[in-house]
Design an enzyme around this catalytic site. Structure first.
Site, PDB file in Angstrom:
ATOM      1  N   GLU A  17       0.858  -1.193   0.000  1.00 40.29           N
ATOM      2  CA  GLU A  17       0.000   0.000   0.000  1.00 40.29           C
ATOM      3  C   GLU A  17       0.889   1.236   0.000  1.00 40.29           C
ATOM      4  OE1 GLU A  17      -3.499   0.788   2.832  1.00 40.29           O
ATOM      5  OE2 GLU A  17      -2.060   2.316   3.455  1.00 40.29           O
ATOM      6  N   THR A  48      -4.056   4.705  -1.421  1.00 38.97           N
ATOM      7  CA  THR A  48      -5.111   5.171  -0.514  1.00 38.97           C
ATOM      8  C   THR A  48      -5.812   6.403  -1.077  1.00 38.97           C
ATOM      9  OG1 THR A  48      -3.678   6.611   0.777  1.00 38.97           O
ATOM     10  CG2 THR A  48      -3.837   4.328   1.507  1.00 38.97           C
ATOM     11  N   ARG A 107     -16.091   2.995   3.519  1.00 38.21           N
ATOM     12  CA  ARG A 107     -16.910   4.108   3.985  1.00 38.21           C
ATOM     13  C   ARG A 107     -16.037   5.335   4.196  1.00 38.21           C
ATOM     14  NH1 ARG A 107     -18.914   4.517  10.063  1.00 38.21           N
ATOM     15  NH2 ARG A 107     -16.732   5.105  10.253  1.00 38.21           N
ATOM     16  N   LYS A 274       7.884   3.952   2.349  1.00 40.40           N
ATOM     17  CA  LYS A 274       9.281   3.783   2.782  1.00 40.40           C
ATOM     18  C   LYS A 274       9.862   2.546   2.089  1.00 40.40           C
ATOM     19  CE  LYS A 274       9.421   6.455   6.825  1.00 40.40           C
ATOM     20  NZ  LYS A 274       8.872   7.668   6.278  1.00 40.40           N
TER      21      LYS A 274
HETATM   22  P1  FAD Z   1     -18.103  -0.024   6.830  1.00 39.08           P
HETATM   23  O1  FAD Z   1     -17.903  -1.389   6.320  1.00 39.08           O
HETATM   24  O2  FAD Z   1     -19.220   0.775   6.251  1.00 39.08           O
HETATM   25  O3  FAD Z   1     -18.256  -0.131   8.414  1.00 39.08           O
HETATM   26  C1  FAD Z   1     -18.169   1.033   9.240  1.00 39.08           C
HETATM   27  C2  FAD Z   1     -18.881   0.769  10.569  1.00 39.08           C
HETATM   28  O4  FAD Z   1     -20.287   0.693  10.335  1.00 39.08           O
HETATM   29  C3  FAD Z   1     -18.497  -0.551  11.234  1.00 39.08           C
HETATM   30  O5  FAD Z   1     -18.514  -0.348  12.627  1.00 39.08           O
HETATM   31  C4  FAD Z   1     -19.620  -1.507  10.809  1.00 39.08           C
HETATM   32  O6  FAD Z   1     -19.818  -2.542  11.771  1.00 39.08           O
HETATM   33  C5  FAD Z   1     -20.816  -0.552  10.750  1.00 39.08           C
HETATM   34  N1  FAD Z   1     -21.803  -0.941   9.731  1.00 39.08           N
HETATM   35  C6  FAD Z   1     -21.584  -1.355   8.470  1.00 39.08           C
HETATM   36  N2  FAD Z   1     -22.741  -1.577   7.822  1.00 39.08           N
HETATM   37  C7  FAD Z   1     -23.733  -1.291   8.699  1.00 39.08           C
HETATM   38  C8  FAD Z   1     -25.150  -1.310   8.634  1.00 39.08           C
HETATM   39  N3  FAD Z   1     -25.807  -1.676   7.517  1.00 39.08           N
HETATM   40  N4  FAD Z   1     -25.869  -0.961   9.761  1.00 39.08           N
HETATM   41  C9  FAD Z   1     -25.231  -0.593  10.904  1.00 39.08           C
HETATM   42  N5  FAD Z   1     -23.883  -0.546  11.015  1.00 39.08           N
HETATM   43  C10 FAD Z   1     -23.135  -0.884   9.928  1.00 39.08           C
HETATM   44  N6  FAD Z   1      -9.766   5.312   5.032  1.00 39.08           N
HETATM   45  C11 FAD Z   1      -9.600   6.345   4.144  1.00 39.08           C
HETATM   46  O7  FAD Z   1     -10.101   7.447   4.383  1.00 39.08           O
HETATM   47  N7  FAD Z   1      -8.885   6.155   2.986  1.00 39.08           N
HETATM   48  C12 FAD Z   1      -8.329   4.973   2.658  1.00 39.08           C
HETATM   49  O8  FAD Z   1      -7.697   4.840   1.620  1.00 39.08           O
HETATM   50  C13 FAD Z   1      -8.476   3.875   3.569  1.00 39.08           C
HETATM   51  N8  FAD Z   1      -7.951   2.655   3.306  1.00 39.08           N
HETATM   52  C14 FAD Z   1      -8.160   1.601   4.158  1.00 39.08           C
HETATM   53  C15 FAD Z   1      -7.656   0.336   3.834  1.00 39.08           C
HETATM   54  C16 FAD Z   1      -7.845  -0.742   4.690  1.00 39.08           C
HETATM   55  C17 FAD Z   1      -7.305  -2.091   4.321  1.00 39.08           C
HETATM   56  C18 FAD Z   1      -8.558  -0.559   5.915  1.00 39.08           C
HETATM   57  C19 FAD Z   1      -8.742  -1.710   6.868  1.00 39.08           C
HETATM   58  C20 FAD Z   1      -9.069   0.685   6.242  1.00 39.08           C
HETATM   59  C21 FAD Z   1      -8.889   1.779   5.374  1.00 39.08           C
HETATM   60  N9  FAD Z   1      -9.399   3.046   5.656  1.00 39.08           N
HETATM   61  C22 FAD Z   1      -9.218   4.089   4.771  1.00 39.08           C
HETATM   62  C23 FAD Z   1     -10.099   3.294   6.927  1.00 39.08           C
HETATM   63  C24 FAD Z   1     -11.621   3.084   6.814  1.00 39.08           C
HETATM   64  O9  FAD Z   1     -12.164   4.035   5.905  1.00 39.08           O
HETATM   65  C25 FAD Z   1     -12.204   3.258   8.209  1.00 39.08           C
HETATM   66  O10 FAD Z   1     -11.823   2.206   9.033  1.00 39.08           O
HETATM   67  C26 FAD Z   1     -13.704   3.500   8.292  1.00 39.08           C
HETATM   68  O11 FAD Z   1     -14.004   3.951   9.612  1.00 39.08           O
HETATM   69  C27 FAD Z   1     -14.584   2.283   8.010  1.00 39.08           C
HETATM   70  O12 FAD Z   1     -14.592   1.979   6.694  1.00 39.08           O
HETATM   71  P2  FAD Z   1     -15.299   0.592   6.187  1.00 39.08           P
HETATM   72  O13 FAD Z   1     -15.261   0.619   4.727  1.00 39.08           O
HETATM   73  O14 FAD Z   1     -14.725  -0.559   6.902  1.00 39.08           O
HETATM   74  O15 FAD Z   1     -16.799   0.881   6.713  1.00 39.08           O
END
Ligand code: FAD
Length: 299
Positions: A17, A48, A107, A274
């Site tokens: 990444e 990202t 998200r 890095k």
């Molecule tokens: P979701 O899957 O939508 O989940 C978010 C929360 O909502 C969780 O607590 C879940 O349990 C809950 N939830 C989901 N669906 C529902 C529903 N239908 N009803 C009620 N609750 C629900 N962030 C950035 O800004 N840019 C990036 O490039 C980036 N890259 C990432 C790469 C990886 C591999 C990871 C692990 C994270 C990355 N993030 C990035 C961080 C990520 O955006 C955050 O962790 C964010 O808070 C959650 O994103 P998600 O897509 O997992 O959300």
């Protein structure tokens, strides 16, 4: 090539990444980094997506150039929480036009000012909703984030797993995990996925610890467990940056070798742009990678 097709070959992928620089002004620095990472023969590189500004359009440009100029498969991260449906349509069209075939659907972390705004009504509340629109926009291979220790916002781990299952049912092809430092927690998470019937491959996200500031930030954001072995390293080398970096690389190598030996679907190294630390890790895992992976480092 689509990442779902890479993973379906049954051999673990090793990927990186990177993040785009904050301004277009320093865009070229990331291409210098990519020039060095290319020699390490990753299966793909992810880019990202920032919360706003130029970094967002840079994601698409960098992911596109990784593929076209460096000949490495790429995946563009994409976040929904601050986007409108109309804006997302345009972004997806530009991703498609750029020839990018893989998207990590997220998200995103909700900015403080939005959380404080009672009238804020996001057009994308969850990653699953973004996955629907990505699927409608074209034939992309879609990845989703997952959290072996639970997502920080989740009320409990059962609901978190149900939400992850919903996300996968909406059409994600594979998952990439949040960083973790305790492989046993990852293996327990995999068992839970089996229990709830999530069958898509899981790529393990590994972040080598290179300094103390970074560890504090990691704890703040993810709240991940730091096992005793890891804490001993931090305590011992807290005031010795060179030794801490050395130990951080060794710890990451140990984690990766254990994961590859245990049949993980893939390992994704958070390089933090890095290349030196990433190179050291790749050198240390080269024999194991040769034994288990399709693509060998050509040295
Ligand atoms: P979701 O899957 O939508 O989940 C978010 C929360 O909502 C969780 O607590 C879940 O349990 C809950 N939830 C989901 N669906 C529902 C529903 N239908 N009803 C009620 N609750 C629900 N962030 C950035 O800004 N840019 C990036 O490039 C980036 N890259 C990432 C790469 C990886 C591999 C990871 C692990 C994270 C990355 N993030 C990035 C961080 C990520 O955006 C955050 O962790 C964010 O808070 C959650 O994103 P998600 O897509 O997992 O959300």
């Amino acid at each position: 090539m689509k990442i779902r097709d890479m993973i379906s070959k049954g051999e673990p992928t090793v990927s990186f990444e990177i993040f785009p620089p904050k301004s277009s002004y320093s865009l070229e620095t990331v291409f210098d980094t990519l020039g060095e990472l290319k020699d390490l023969h990753p299966d793909f590189i992810s880019v990202t997506y920032g919360a706003g500004g130029t970094a967002q359009s840079n994601t698409v440009e960098i992911a596109s150039r990784i593929k076209k100029d460096f000949g490495i498969e790429s995946i563009a991260h994409l976040t929904g929480c601050t986007s409108t449906k109309e804006g997302m349509k345009r972004t997806l069209a530009s991703i498609k036009d750029s020839g990018i075939e893989n998207i990590l659907a997220l998200r995103g972390d909700i900015p403080q000012e939005k959380l404080a705004d009672k009238n804020w009504n996001p057009e994308y509340r969850y990653a699953s909703e973004l996955i629907d629109d990505i699927k409608a926009a074209g034939d992309f291979s879609i990845g989703a984030a997952c959290y072996p220790e639970g997502h920080v916002d989740s009320i409990n781990k059962v609901d978190d797993l149900k939400n992850l299952k919903r996300k996968m049912d909406h059409g994600a092809d594979f998952m990439i995990t949040q960083l973790f430092y305790d492989n046993d927690l990852f293996y327990q998470f995999k068992e839970k996925l089996d229990l709830v019937g999530i069958e898509q491959p899981v790529i393990a996200g590994i972040l080598p610890v290179l300094n103390i500031k970074q560890v504090k930030r990691i704890q703040e954001i993810s709240g991940c467990n730091l096992p005793p072995k890891f804490l001993r390293i931090l305590e011992r080398y807290e005031h010795d940056p060179a030794s801490l970096q050395e130990a951080g690389i060794a710890y990451a190598v140990d984690q990766i070798i254990d994961l590859l030996s245990s049949g993980v679907d893939g390992v994704h190294i958070y390089t933090m742009n890095k290349p030196d630390a990433t190179r050291r890790i790749m050198e240390n895992i080269s024999c194991v990678r040769k034994a288990v992976c399709r693509k060998e480092p050509q040295r």
